[in-house]
Enzyme design. Sequence first.
Site, PDB file in Angstrom:
ATOM      1  N   ASN A  81      -7.677  -4.408   0.665  1.00 44.96           N
ATOM      2  CA  ASN A  81      -7.090  -4.652  -0.650  1.00 44.96           C
ATOM      3  C   ASN A  81      -8.064  -5.375  -1.598  1.00 44.96           C
ATOM      4  OD1 ASN A  81      -4.922  -5.356  -2.783  1.00 44.96           O
ATOM      5  ND2 ASN A  81      -3.896  -4.009  -1.347  1.00 44.96           N
ATOM      6  N   ARG A  82      -7.567  -6.197  -2.511  1.00 47.59           N
ATOM      7  CA  ARG A  82      -8.377  -6.585  -3.677  1.00 47.59           C
ATOM      8  C   ARG A  82      -9.041  -7.958  -3.566  1.00 47.59           C
ATOM      9  NH1 ARG A  82      -4.598  -3.123  -4.716  1.00 47.59           N
ATOM     10  NH2 ARG A  82      -4.770  -1.602  -6.385  1.00 47.59           N
ATOM     11  N   HIS A 107     -10.688  -2.672  -0.984  1.00 40.77           N
ATOM     12  CA  HIS A 107     -10.933  -2.233   0.401  1.00 40.77           C
ATOM     13  C   HIS A 107     -12.382  -2.409   0.847  1.00 40.77           C
ATOM     14  CE1 HIS A 107      -6.862  -1.060   0.449  1.00 40.77           C
ATOM     15  NE2 HIS A 107      -6.969   0.152  -0.050  1.00 40.77           N
ATOM     16  N   HIS A 177      -4.989   2.328   7.202  1.00 40.61           N
ATOM     17  CA  HIS A 177      -4.409   2.861   5.971  1.00 40.61           C
ATOM     18  C   HIS A 177      -3.730   4.216   6.184  1.00 40.61           C
ATOM     19  CE1 HIS A 177      -3.703   3.042   1.743  1.00 40.61           C
ATOM     20  NE2 HIS A 177      -4.544   2.076   1.446  1.00 40.61           N
ATOM     21  N   TYR A 179      -0.788   6.911   6.054  1.00 38.99           N
ATOM     22  CA  TYR A 179       0.356   7.198   5.183  1.00 38.99           C
ATOM     23  C   TYR A 179       1.364   7.979   6.020  1.00 38.99           C
ATOM     24  CZ  TYR A 179      -2.726   6.355   1.128  1.00 38.99           C
ATOM     25  OH  TYR A 179      -3.586   5.818   0.206  1.00 38.99           O
ATOM     26  N   ASP A 249       3.382  -0.690  -4.965  1.00 43.14           N
ATOM     27  CA  ASP A 249       2.009  -0.884  -4.472  1.00 43.14           C
ATOM     28  C   ASP A 249       1.846  -2.406  -4.442  1.00 43.14           C
ATOM     29  OD1 ASP A 249      -0.606  -0.744  -3.742  1.00 43.14           O
ATOM     30  OD2 ASP A 249      -1.353   0.110  -5.624  1.00 43.14           O
ATOM     31  N   GLN A 286       1.269  -4.498   2.796  1.00 48.20           N
ATOM     32  CA  GLN A 286       1.208  -3.782   1.525  1.00 48.20           C
ATOM     33  C   GLN A 286       2.086  -2.550   1.641  1.00 48.20           C
ATOM     34  OE1 GLN A 286      -0.759  -4.964  -0.979  1.00 48.20           O
ATOM     35  NE2 GLN A 286      -0.616  -3.318  -2.498  1.00 48.20           N
ATOM     36  N   GLU A 315       0.534  -1.349   5.176  1.00 51.75           N
ATOM     37  CA  GLU A 315      -0.747  -1.936   5.589  1.00 51.75           C
ATOM     38  C   GLU A 315      -0.571  -3.413   5.899  1.00 51.75           C
ATOM     39  OE1 GLU A 315      -3.288  -0.962   2.079  1.00 51.75           O
ATOM     40  OE2 GLU A 315      -1.571   0.313   1.670  1.00 51.75           O
TER      41      GLU A 315
HETATM   42  C1  BGC Z   1      -3.860  -0.196  -2.709  1.00 50.35           C
HETATM   43  C2  BGC Z   1      -3.681   0.887  -3.742  1.00 50.35           C
HETATM   44  C3  BGC Z   1      -4.726   1.947  -3.527  1.00 50.35           C
HETATM   45  C4  BGC Z   1      -4.585   2.471  -2.112  1.00 50.35           C
HETATM   46  C5  BGC Z   1      -5.629   3.506  -1.762  1.00 50.35           C
HETATM   47  C6  BGC Z   1      -3.685   0.424  -1.360  1.00 50.35           C
HETATM   48  O1  BGC Z   1      -3.885  -0.550  -0.382  1.00 50.35           O
HETATM   49  O2  BGC Z   1      -2.974  -1.259  -2.900  1.00 50.35           O
HETATM   50  O3  BGC Z   1      -3.782   0.357  -5.044  1.00 50.35           O
HETATM   51  O4  BGC Z   1      -4.586   2.993  -4.460  1.00 50.35           O
HETATM   52  O5  BGC Z   1      -4.663   1.425  -1.195  1.00 50.35           O
HETATM   53  O6  BGC Z   1      -6.899   3.043  -1.895  1.00 50.35           O
END
Ligand code: BGC
Length: 351
Positions: A81-82, A107, A177, A179, A249, A286, A315
């Site tokens: 994440n950020r 990431h 990650h 889905y 998100d 997440q 996540e």
């Molecule tokens: C983030 C999203 C992002 C996605 C794919 C997630 O963990 O919060 O903003 O688009 O990952 O990279």
Amino acid sequence: MAVEKSLFGYINENEPVYLYKITNESGAHVTLQTLGAGIQALYMPDRNGKFSDVVLGFDNPSDYLNPDYGYQGLVVGRWANRIRDGKFTFKGEECRTPQNQGTWTLHGGGRFSFTNWEVEETGEDFVVFRRFSPDGEDGFPADFTMRVKYTLTNDNILRIEYGVLSDRDTVANPTNHAYFNLSGDDEKTIEGHYLEIPADYFTETDESQLPTGELGEVKGTMMDFTYAHKIGDMIDTPFRAIIDGVGYDNNYCLKNKSGAFELAARLEDRESGRRLEVYTDLPGIQLYCGGWLSRDYTAGKGANIVKFRRGVALETQFYPDTVNFPEKFPFRYVKANKEFKTVTEFRFTTI
Ligand code: BGC
């Protein structure tokens, strides 16, 4: 049970990517790939015993290299994440990480997920992947080795054990990650899936989805998943923590701040009867519903396309940007020469 290895295909023209398939006694199976130590396919039964692939992904390994496709099934590191402005200070050292999205790091910002990992060991029901990341790679401190062990049990649990060893203190926030779409139906989005997340708070964010440091209460808002309801019920409700048109998100603050191994999310497709429960010892999760994926994408696995809201990522993580809130958000860092460990399980049953 045994692990079967096969060639998936090539990236960067001639670099092979391999698949490792683990099948359990009931016939459920997971296919892992060396690229990003990722989950490429995961077949689980519905209530009538019919197996379907419950994760999104691609037939072509090169597609996994496109960050716009959202890190499908890949391990993310060193920091999931950020990170605001691509910088933080750790133990007095100022670290600068790549600003690979807007002005922030997403990431890890580098190639961590997008390279082939080594396979260190395989057993009857497990595979261990390893990646070495040298001191300073993408701005993170310390020589750093991450191991990821995937085990598929006979009772349909996919266990992911992360281990990090470094030569000096550093930070780590590993996640997977994947889905999920439990329906087994190539047409359905995840809006009809029921979701429960036992969290009373989420991390408040600004308009760039960067944490402000404040926690928001879920109660009485679209963020509330303390009771099971359909993801789609309120996904398009205008709300300060939601980007219009994208939907969820967001990071949820789990109750296990002390590192207990507890339920983090329960996802159900009530038509097929498939249920996924996520357990973790990490403090956050997440919830991302694929809202940044384009409706026009055409790549996927056969007719199972990676596009808008076709999958939900759950996540497990330290809260986003914890490196800039180490006192405020629950956190433990990696200590020199001592293995840092964290575990997440994806447990499948039927209802
Ligand atoms: C983030 C999203 C992002 C996605 C794919 C997630 O963990 O919060 O903003 O688009 O990952 O990279």
